[in-house]
Design a protein around this motif. Structure first.
Motif, PDB file in Angstrom:
ATOM      1  N   GLN A 109       0.628  -1.356  -0.125  1.00  0.00           N
ATOM      2  CA  GLN A 109       0.155   0.043  -0.093  1.00  0.00           C
ATOM      3  C   GLN A 109       0.982   1.317  -0.074  1.00  0.00           C
ATOM      4  O   GLN A 109       0.596   2.224  -0.686  1.00  0.00           O
ATOM      5  CB  GLN A 109      -0.897   0.144   1.498  1.00  0.00           C
ATOM      6  N   LEU A 110       1.864   1.307   0.750  1.00  0.00           N
ATOM      7  CA  LEU A 110       2.777   2.278   0.915  1.00  0.00           C
ATOM      8  C   LEU A 110       3.386   2.591  -0.417  1.00  0.00           C
ATOM      9  O   LEU A 110       3.661   3.875  -0.993  1.00  0.00           O
ATOM     10  CB  LEU A 110       3.825   2.058   1.521  1.00  0.00           C
ATOM     11  N   VAL A 111       4.013   1.435  -1.475  1.00  0.00           N
ATOM     12  CA  VAL A 111       4.417   1.659  -2.620  1.00  0.00           C
ATOM     13  C   VAL A 111       3.355   2.168  -3.605  1.00  0.00           C
ATOM     14  O   VAL A 111       3.805   3.262  -4.433  1.00  0.00           O
ATOM     15  CB  VAL A 111       5.154   0.404  -2.922  1.00  0.00           C
ATOM     16  N   ASP A 112       2.228   1.707  -3.474  1.00  0.00           N
ATOM     17  CA  ASP A 112       1.051   2.382  -4.367  1.00  0.00           C
ATOM     18  C   ASP A 112       0.814   3.727  -4.127  1.00  0.00           C
ATOM     19  O   ASP A 112       0.617   4.323  -5.017  1.00  0.00           O
ATOM     20  CB  ASP A 112      -0.139   1.246  -4.109  1.00  0.00           C
ATOM     21  N   ASP A 113       1.055   4.148  -2.817  1.00  0.00           N
ATOM     22  CA  ASP A 113       0.828   5.622  -2.310  1.00  0.00           C
ATOM     23  C   ASP A 113       1.842   6.514  -2.935  1.00  0.00           C
ATOM     24  O   ASP A 113       1.821   7.506  -3.575  1.00  0.00           O
ATOM     25  CB  ASP A 113       0.578   5.705  -0.899  1.00  0.00           C
ATOM     26  N   VAL A 114       2.933   5.826  -3.041  1.00  0.00           N
ATOM     27  CA  VAL A 114       4.180   6.669  -3.474  1.00  0.00           C
ATOM     28  C   VAL A 114       3.936   6.718  -5.119  1.00  0.00           C
ATOM     29  O   VAL A 114       4.221   7.877  -5.601  1.00  0.00           O
ATOM     30  CB  VAL A 114       5.481   6.070  -3.172  1.00  0.00           C
ATOM     31  N   ARG A 115       3.687   5.863  -5.840  1.00  0.00           N
ATOM     32  CA  ARG A 115       3.266   6.015  -7.137  1.00  0.00           C
ATOM     33  C   ARG A 115       2.393   6.766  -7.505  1.00  0.00           C
ATOM     34  O   ARG A 115       2.169   7.586  -8.523  1.00  0.00           O
ATOM     35  CB  ARG A 115       2.985   4.369  -7.703  1.00  0.00           C
ATOM     36  N   ALA A 116       1.115   6.820  -6.658  1.00  0.00           N
ATOM     37  CA  ALA A 116      -0.093   7.885  -7.066  1.00  0.00           C
ATOM     38  C   ALA A 116       0.310   9.362  -6.658  1.00  0.00           C
ATOM     39  O   ALA A 116       0.061   9.880  -7.472  1.00  0.00           O
ATOM     40  CB  ALA A 116      -1.084   7.440  -5.928  1.00  0.00           C
ATOM     41  N   TRP A 117       1.249   9.421  -5.615  1.00  0.00           N
ATOM     42  CA  TRP A 117       1.941  10.879  -5.444  1.00  0.00           C
ATOM     43  C   TRP A 117       2.683  11.271  -6.495  1.00  0.00           C
ATOM     44  O   TRP A 117       2.706  12.481  -7.055  1.00  0.00           O
ATOM     45  CB  TRP A 117       2.855  10.698  -4.161  1.00  0.00           C
ATOM     46  N   LEU A 118       3.504  10.153  -7.153  1.00  0.00           N
ATOM     47  CA  LEU A 118       4.430  10.571  -8.393  1.00  0.00           C
ATOM     48  C   LEU A 118       3.455  10.957  -9.630  1.00  0.00           C
ATOM     49  O   LEU A 118       3.826  11.581 -10.437  1.00  0.00           O
ATOM     50  CB  LEU A 118       5.070   9.429  -8.571  1.00  0.00           C
ATOM     51  N   ALA A 119       2.211  10.639  -9.576  1.00  0.00           N
ATOM     52  CA  ALA A 119       1.336  10.738 -10.922  1.00  0.00           C
ATOM     53  C   ALA A 119       0.691  11.936 -10.472  1.00  0.00           C
ATOM     54  O   ALA A 119       0.303  12.528 -11.539  1.00  0.00           O
ATOM     55  CB  ALA A 119       0.259   9.633 -10.729  1.00  0.00           C
ATOM     56  N   GLU A 120       0.928  12.683  -9.385  1.00  0.00           N
ATOM     57  CA  GLU A 120       0.433  13.966  -9.270  1.00  0.00           C
ATOM     58  C   GLU A 120       1.003  15.212  -9.906  1.00  0.00           C
ATOM     59  O   GLU A 120       2.458  14.803 -10.283  1.00  0.00           O
ATOM     60  CB  GLU A 120       0.117  14.446  -7.607  1.00  0.00           C
ATOM     61  N   PRO A 121       0.608  16.259 -10.112  1.00  0.00           N
ATOM     62  CA  PRO A 121       1.386  17.283 -10.765  1.00  0.00           C
ATOM     63  C   PRO A 121       2.473  17.834  -9.902  1.00  0.00           C
ATOM     64  O   PRO A 121       2.187  17.667  -8.582  1.00  0.00           O
ATOM     65  CB  PRO A 121       0.198  18.636 -11.025  1.00  0.00           C
ATOM     66  N   VAL A 122       3.524  18.476 -10.384  1.00  0.00           N
ATOM     67  CA  VAL A 122       4.789  18.765  -9.531  1.00  0.00           C
ATOM     68  C   VAL A 122       4.291  19.743  -8.241  1.00  0.00           C
ATOM     69  O   VAL A 122       4.727  19.354  -7.227  1.00  0.00           O
ATOM     70  CB  VAL A 122       5.771  19.364 -10.532  1.00  0.00           C
ATOM     71  N   ALA A 123       3.310  20.507  -8.708  1.00  0.00           N
ATOM     72  CA  ALA A 123       3.148  21.650  -7.520  1.00  0.00           C
ATOM     73  C   ALA A 123       2.393  20.967  -6.461  1.00  0.00           C
ATOM     74  O   ALA A 123       2.642  21.502  -5.306  1.00  0.00           O
ATOM     75  CB  ALA A 123       2.309  22.883  -8.218  1.00  0.00           C
ATOM     76  N   GLU A 124       1.601  19.841  -6.755  1.00  0.00           N
ATOM     77  CA  GLU A 124       0.788  19.249  -5.902  1.00  0.00           C
ATOM     78  C   GLU A 124       1.699  18.300  -4.938  1.00  0.00           C
ATOM     79  O   GLU A 124       1.370  17.982  -3.607  1.00  0.00           O
ATOM     80  CB  GLU A 124      -0.545  18.795  -6.358  1.00  0.00           C
ATOM     81  N   GLN A 125       2.912  17.809  -5.537  1.00  0.00           N
ATOM     82  CA  GLN A 125       3.653  16.849  -4.920  1.00  0.00           C
ATOM     83  C   GLN A 125       4.478  17.779  -3.841  1.00  0.00           C
ATOM     84  O   GLN A 125       4.670  17.073  -2.580  1.00  0.00           O
ATOM     85  CB  GLN A 125       4.594  16.244  -5.961  1.00  0.00           C
ATOM     86  N   CYS A 126       4.802  18.857  -4.138  1.00  0.00           N
ATOM     87  CA  CYS A 126       5.555  19.665  -2.968  1.00  0.00           C
ATOM     88  C   CYS A 126       4.643  19.710  -1.787  1.00  0.00           C
ATOM     89  O   CYS A 126       5.399  19.885  -0.476  1.00  0.00           O
ATOM     90  CB  CYS A 126       5.829  21.096  -3.575  1.00  0.00           C
ATOM     91  N   ALA A 127       3.516  19.949  -1.922  1.00  0.00           N
ATOM     92  CA  ALA A 127       2.381  19.972  -0.679  1.00  0.00           C
ATOM     93  C   ALA A 127       2.320  18.729   0.162  1.00  0.00           C
ATOM     94  O   ALA A 127       2.151  18.908   1.550  1.00  0.00           O
ATOM     95  CB  ALA A 127       0.960  20.603  -1.086  1.00  0.00           C
ATOM     96  N   SER A 128       2.201  17.799  -0.645  1.00  0.00           N
ATOM     97  CA  SER A 128       1.921  16.370   0.346  1.00  0.00           C
ATOM     98  C   SER A 128       3.053  15.518   0.454  1.00  0.00           C
ATOM     99  O   SER A 128       2.965  14.339   1.160  1.00  0.00           O
ATOM    100  CB  SER A 128       0.767  15.732  -0.348  1.00  0.00           C
ATOM    101  N   GLY A 129       4.216  16.022   0.169  1.00  0.00           N
ATOM    102  CA  GLY A 129       5.543  14.958   0.036  1.00  0.00           C
ATOM    103  C   GLY A 129       6.097  14.821   1.353  1.00  0.00           C
ATOM    104  O   GLY A 129       6.460  13.767   1.753  1.00  0.00           O
TER     105      GLY A 129
END
Length: 690
Positions: A276-296
């Motif tokens: 589940q953690l790996v899937d969440d990381v992959r889903a985070w990587l699919a987000e736009p770059v600006a949104e990655q900064c907020a939730s990373g």
């Protein structure tokens, strides 16, 4: 986002006018018209040389030209000074004079190829300015001082004119380009890591590592333009340098996480929480770059908590899980920090933390430089010039001096390429195709032209058309020989002279210079791409071996940047190399990860418990021996079983006790070392397994 694959442009694209390319061509033409007018008004002896200099120095990005103005002017002055120093003093010993000029030119090319920054233009201009000034007058050097001054004036007028005109008509800022390149890197890195964590990364590895490494290196090249930015400085060079260093760590961290995931998946299906953690990381990587900064930040904290829970009790699977989660956390943090710094580039008012003091000390991003390849380029250039002049003198050819000058100009222009012969072949083809146009102008058009104004109007169609071709990246290499053939053949002087014998003689000199350069390139410079890549791979192995040796000074500060830069160079060459050999088998990303593991172990070595320190010493000695042997033989030698035993011994010693942070980092580095060197070895026997 830039396209990840480039296709060859259709010939029909020439008829679809691009406003930006048309503006570039118009700017170059206006600069050429101003230069020609100044040359005529000042009665400079060779206006055609000033006109040719305009198109030699013009570049589609005006901002990219601006920081090179001083370098080019400095190179011209340096070459002129060397000409005045050598020619009058050695005019009675022509053989020695040719040797000295060839040696000087070769030395300048060596420095230009070695430098790999815009500063290289200083050395390049010093090389061929001395050549084109000296060679045409070796048989009559009495008036060399006046001639040198005239050439410097002509080239300086051209460089200043093209810089001013392009700066006015093509206002360009380095900041948006840096922002776009950083954003493209983050998007590429996120895509590659998402696919890598999905276990579909093997087929993408070469192309992606080339793109990512090239993006990191080019950021530094663009940062050099910031002090010359025409707009108010919106981003400091130190911020770009900090971003560059941060991005350089993303590639090895992402590949390390993918490697650990492959190892875990080969042992057994992933636990639900880890999956589940790996899937969440992959889903985070699919987000736009600006949104990655907020939730990373929250996601990285989850990875670190999972890593801490995975290590007790100490089992091999637990260490692999801990290594995977730690590398994912480090990658996420590096990606977030890269996003923040890219945001600082885009919106300079945003607060950001940069290690300014450290960046000031380091000045610039490290580049991997190969003295051997640079020496080969310099020696080939010197040998070529000696052969040109020998043939010219032995044949007593009246236009031989012009041939030597053209050959020197072409040789210096393509000195940095592994094998310039194919490009020179296209150069020759473009020159031959332009001769009919030059003859048409010289014998049919120019005899009817009266005055400077009519001359400029008459030249406009040809110069604008070729200038547009110069603005097209896929066709720009053909533009320079077209300009050279047309401008030199027309021989612009204060009085029009149309002599067929002179036209043929000058044309033969140009063609002869190109053919001679091709022959010399085939003899001295037709280096196999795999040979060049092999030298770089061996250099990479040698550095890892030296870094692992406890007997050598430990200087890891700039190693990652140099390794990423070298990785991009190797991948670019291997992308066009044919066949399947040792070099294709060598995994540059694995070597990069091993080097970073060596750095982590050596940094923590003095703070390790005594039993673990002794085992780590054996590991480092084995790594040093292995990679030094690979560098000497140029082969991907397999690691010995004794090295595996040493790594297992060190891991076992480190897993017996709860380690403080530096030693814990070394333990995870040992895990990574084992995964990279012995991916198919059975799991080691741990203390908790007894």
């Amino acid at each position: 986002m830039p396209a990840t694959a480039r296709t060859a442009p259709s010939p029909w694209s020439l008829f679809l006018l691009d406003p930006q390319k048309l503006l570039f061509s118009l700017s170059s033409f206006i600069a050429a018209a101003i230069t020609l007018g100044v040359a005529f008004e000042a009665s400079l002896p060779r206006p055609w040389w000033a006109l040719l200099t305009v198109y030699v120095t013009a570049q589609p990005m005006a901002g990219a030209f601006r920081p090179k103005v001083l370098y080019r002017l400095g190179g011209i002055l340096t070459g002129a000074a060397m000409t005045i120093l050598l020619v009058p003093n050695l005019q009675h010993a022509p053989e020695l004079l040719v040797l000295c000029l060839a040696a000087w030119t070769g030395f300048c090319i060596y420095l230009a190829v070695l430098d790999r920054t815009p500063r290289a233009f200083l050395f390049q201009m010093a090389a061929f300015s001395s050549a084109v000034i000296s060679f045409p007058y070796l048989d009559d050097p009495a008036d060399i001082f006046t001639t040198t001054i005239s050439r410097v004036e002509e080239m300086a007028v051209a460089i200043v004119s093209v810089s001013v005109v392009h700066g006015i008509l093509q206002p360009w800022s380095a900041t948006p380009v840096i922002r776009d390149r950083a954003h493209a890197f983050l998007v590429h890195a996120a895509r590659w890591t998402r696919e890598a964590l999905g276990r579909r990364h093997t087929r993408l590895e070469y192309e992606h590592r080339r793109m990512l490494a090239a993006d990191v290196t080019e950021l530094g090249m663009m940062a050099i333009h910031l002090p010359f930015d025409q707009r108010p400085a919106s981003v400091g060079r130190l911020v770009v340098l900090g971003m560059q260093k941060q991005l350089a760590t993303i590639l090895p961290l992402a590949s390390a996480a993918a490697n650990r995931l492959d190892m875990l998946s080969a042992l057994a299906p992933l636990e639900p929480a880890l999956a589940q953690l790996v899937d969440d990381v992959r889903a985070w990587l699919a987000e736009p770059v600006a949104e990655q900064c907020a939730s990373g930040g929250e996601l990285a904290a989850r990875c670190r908590r999972h890593a801490a829970q995975s290590e007790q009790p100490a089992t091999w699977k637990g260490l692999l899980r801990a290594s995977l989660c730690a590398r994912m956390a480090e990658f996420i943090e590096a990606q977030v920090e890269g996003c923040r710094l890219a945001h600082q580039v885009e919106k300079p008012s945003a607060p950001v933390q940069v290690d300014v003091a450290k960046n000031r000390r380091e000045k610039s991003f490290p580049l991997a430089r190969d003295h051997g390849l640079a020496m080969l380029a310099g020696m080939a250039t010197a040998a070529a010039l000696i052969l040109y002049c020998t043939v010219w003198i032995l044949l007593a050819w009246p236009s031989g001096s012009a041939t030597a000058a053209f050959a020197a100009l072409i040789t210096c222009s393509f000195a940095a390429q592994d094998d310039p012969a194919p490009v020179l072949g296209r150069y020759l083809g473009a020159t031959l195709l332009t001769f009919p146009l030059a003859a048409f102008y010289l014998f049919a058009v120019l005899p009817r032209v009266d005055g400077y104004g009519m001359l400029v109007v008459t030249l406009a169609p040809a110069l604008l058309a070729i200038g547009y071709v110069q603005a097209m990246p896929a066709w720009s290499a053909r533009a320079l020989p077209m300009f050279s053939c047309l401008i030199v053949a027309l021989g612009f002087l204060d009085r029009f002279i149309a002599d067929f014998a002179t036209f043929i003689n000058v044309g033969m000199a140009q063609v002869g210079g190109i053919i001679a350069t091709i022959v010399i390139a085939k003899l001295f410079r037709s280096v196999n791409v795999r040979w060049t890549a092999g030298r770089m791979v061996r250099g990479h192995w040698s550095e890892i071996g030296q870094m692992a040796s406890l007997a050598r000074p430990f200087r890891p500060a700039q190693w990652t940047g140099k390794a990423v830069d070298r990785l991009g160079q190797i991948a670019a060459r291997m992308a066009v190399a044919e066949g399947s050999d040792t070099l294709h088998a060598a995994d540059g990303l694995a070597d990069l990860r091993i080097g970073r593991n060596v750095i982590a172990i050596r940094r923590a070595a003095l703070r390790l418990p005594a039993p673990m320190y002794e085992a780590v010493r054996e590991v480092l000695e084995g790594i040093s021996t292995l990679f030094q042997a690979r560098a000497r033989k140029g082969e991907l030698l397999p690691p010995p079983a004794s090295l595996l035993a040493s790594i297992d011994k060190a891991i076992a010693a480190g897993s017996r006790v709860i380690l403080p942070e530096p030693a814990h980092v070394a333990l995870l580095a040992l895990v990574g070392m084992r995964c990279n060197l012995f991916p198919h070895a059975p799991a080691p026997r741990m203390v908790s397994d007894v």
